[in-house]
Design a protein around this motif. Structure first.
Motif, PDB file in Angstrom:
ATOM      1  N   ARG A   7       0.655  -3.912  -1.984  1.00 14.62           N
ATOM      2  CA  ARG A   7       1.036  -5.083  -2.623  1.00 14.62           C
ATOM      3  C   ARG A   7       1.007  -4.555  -3.715  1.00 14.62           C
ATOM      4  NH1 ARG A   7      -2.400 -10.039  -1.693  1.00 14.62           N
ATOM      5  NH2 ARG A   7      -4.058  -8.311  -1.658  1.00 14.62           N
ATOM      6  N   THR A  10       4.188  -3.125  -4.524  1.00 21.68           N
ATOM      7  CA  THR A  10       5.933  -3.358  -4.350  1.00 21.68           C
ATOM      8  C   THR A  10       5.936  -3.994  -5.608  1.00 21.68           C
ATOM      9  OG1 THR A  10       5.289  -2.991  -1.473  1.00 21.68           O
ATOM     10  CG2 THR A  10       6.572  -5.205  -3.054  1.00 21.68           C
ATOM     11  N   LEU A  28       9.870 -11.854  -5.431  1.00 17.30           N
ATOM     12  CA  LEU A  28       9.106 -11.896  -4.323  1.00 17.30           C
ATOM     13  C   LEU A  28       8.199 -12.490  -4.057  1.00 17.30           C
ATOM     14  CD1 LEU A  28       6.633  -9.076  -6.375  1.00 17.30           C
ATOM     15  CD2 LEU A  28       8.304  -8.504  -4.494  1.00 17.30           C
ATOM     16  N   ARG A  74       7.022   4.910  -4.772  1.00 17.39           N
ATOM     17  CA  ARG A  74       8.337   4.634  -3.366  1.00 17.39           C
ATOM     18  C   ARG A  74       8.219   5.312  -2.171  1.00 17.39           C
ATOM     19  NH1 ARG A  74      11.954   4.093  -8.891  1.00 17.39           N
ATOM     20  NH2 ARG A  74      12.692   2.143  -8.988  1.00 17.39           N
ATOM     21  N   LEU A  77       5.650   3.724  -0.080  1.00 16.91           N
ATOM     22  CA  LEU A  77       6.336   2.770   0.699  1.00 16.91           C
ATOM     23  C   LEU A  77       7.320   2.196   2.030  1.00 16.91           C
ATOM     24  CD1 LEU A  77       6.373  -0.335  -2.030  1.00 16.91           C
ATOM     25  CD2 LEU A  77       5.138  -0.227  -0.210  1.00 16.91           C
ATOM     26  N   GLU A  81       7.150   1.917   6.099  1.00 15.78           N
ATOM     27  CA  GLU A  81       8.356   0.961   6.170  1.00 15.78           C
ATOM     28  C   GLU A  81       8.566   1.603   7.802  1.00 15.78           C
ATOM     29  OE1 GLU A  81      11.609   0.120   3.669  1.00 15.78           O
ATOM     30  OE2 GLU A  81      10.902  -0.963   2.128  1.00 15.78           O
TER      31      GLU A  81
END
Length: 312
Positions: A7, A10, A28, A74, A77, A81
């Motif tokens: 989090r 992000t 967000l 990046r 993340l 994903e």
């Protein structure tokens, strides 16, 4: 670094792309104070600032430390994903499954199982391998088809009983079922002495028949070719010849110029058992493997209704 969570990364990426804390918060769906708290916690974990904050409406600037974190964040993340997507695919049954098989199952049972499985899960990955005939093991496989129980602690389900049949030249044996003792002294083409073959030969011996084994081959088509060539008869499981037996006349048609072969039931009828094995806690917990087991049981039950055993 142990206190950095996804989090916070992000939030940091959103700020870097939007230019301000307030626009990042709006993107967000957070409050601006929550965004500030995420960045404060991130900077405490990193031991340095990731943004220079000029104040007012001017956009924030990334610090050298922040540039390093932004690049790696990046990538992290993206991997997260991908992980979430892979887990979702696994739960939906669209993962990967490794299956071990044997010749006659590959010819008859497995194609229908795979077709139905792919109809339900077109994106699943299926890897196949043939089991070693004399030392079948689960190993890294999710599922293993085998004509008998294996030695490790695998769980299993009996798919079907597969009756042995006699294949011979027309006229070599009387029409109809053949008593096992009538095979005594007959020339026979056979499988190698692996898998269920020793049990078959013991069954014949106990019934008073000791055929003369003139040739052994693991290939079903090779055995049938040798029978056509007059080398002897063969005793093969129904699944091994199911795909070549003519449903209307019960014979095995030969190539042009070669004789058709007659199929006789044995009396009494020996059978081999076809099992599907899996490791507890691995194949049984995979939705894809669990569904494959269900389909294999269903296909085998349907197939068993065509078996000579269903007519007795």
């Amino acid at each position: 670094m142990a206190d950095v969570d996804l989090r916070q990364l992000t939030t940091m990426i959103a700020i870097a792309e939007e230019g301000t804390f307030s626009r990042a918060a709006s993107r967000l769906g957070y409050t601006q104070s929550s965004v500030s708290q995420h960045i404060a916690a991130l900077e405490r974990a990193l031991g340095g600032s990731v943004f220079d904050r000029p104040g007012g409406p001017r956009p924030v600037r990334i610090t050298p430390l922040g540039a390093v974190v932004l690049e790696q964040g990046r990538e992290l993340l993206s991997k997260a994903e991908a992980l979430a997507h892979a887990v979702d695919r696994f739960k939906a049954g669209d993962g990967r499954i490794d299956v071990g098989t044997l010749q006659s199952v590959s010819n008859v049972i497995l194609p229908t199982v795979l077709r139905r499985l792919r109809d339900e899960h077109p994106n699943c990955e299926i890897r196949l391998s043939e089991a070693e005939p004399d030392d079948a093991q689960i190993g890294d496989l999710d599922l293993l088809f085998y004509d008998g129980l294996i030695s490790d602690e695998a769980e299993h389900v009996l798919l079907m009983e597969d009756p042995y049949l006699v294949v011979a030249h027309p006229g070599d044996l009387p029409a109809g079922p053949v008593a096992a003792e009538k095979l005594d002294g007959k020339a026979m083409v056979a499988w190698p002495a692996t898998c269920d073959q020793p049990k078959l030969e013991k069954f014949l011996a106990d019934a008073g028949a000791q055929p003369r084994i003139v040739f052994r081959s693991a290939g079903n088509e090779t055995i049938l070719s040798m029978v056509r060539a007059g080398m002897g008869l063969a005793v093969l499981p129904w699944l091994a010849i199911h795909h070549v037996v003519c449903r209307s006349c019960g014979a095995i048609h030969g190539p042009e110029g070669w004789p058709d072969l007659q199929v006789h039931e044995l009396d009494p009828a020996p059978t081999r058992e076809i099992y599907l094995h899996w490791c507890p806690g691995r194949g049984g917990q995979s939705p894809l493997a669990a569904r494959t087991i269900e389909i294999a049981v269903q296909v085998s039950r349907e197939l068993a209704q065509q078996s000579p055993l269903a007519r007795t």
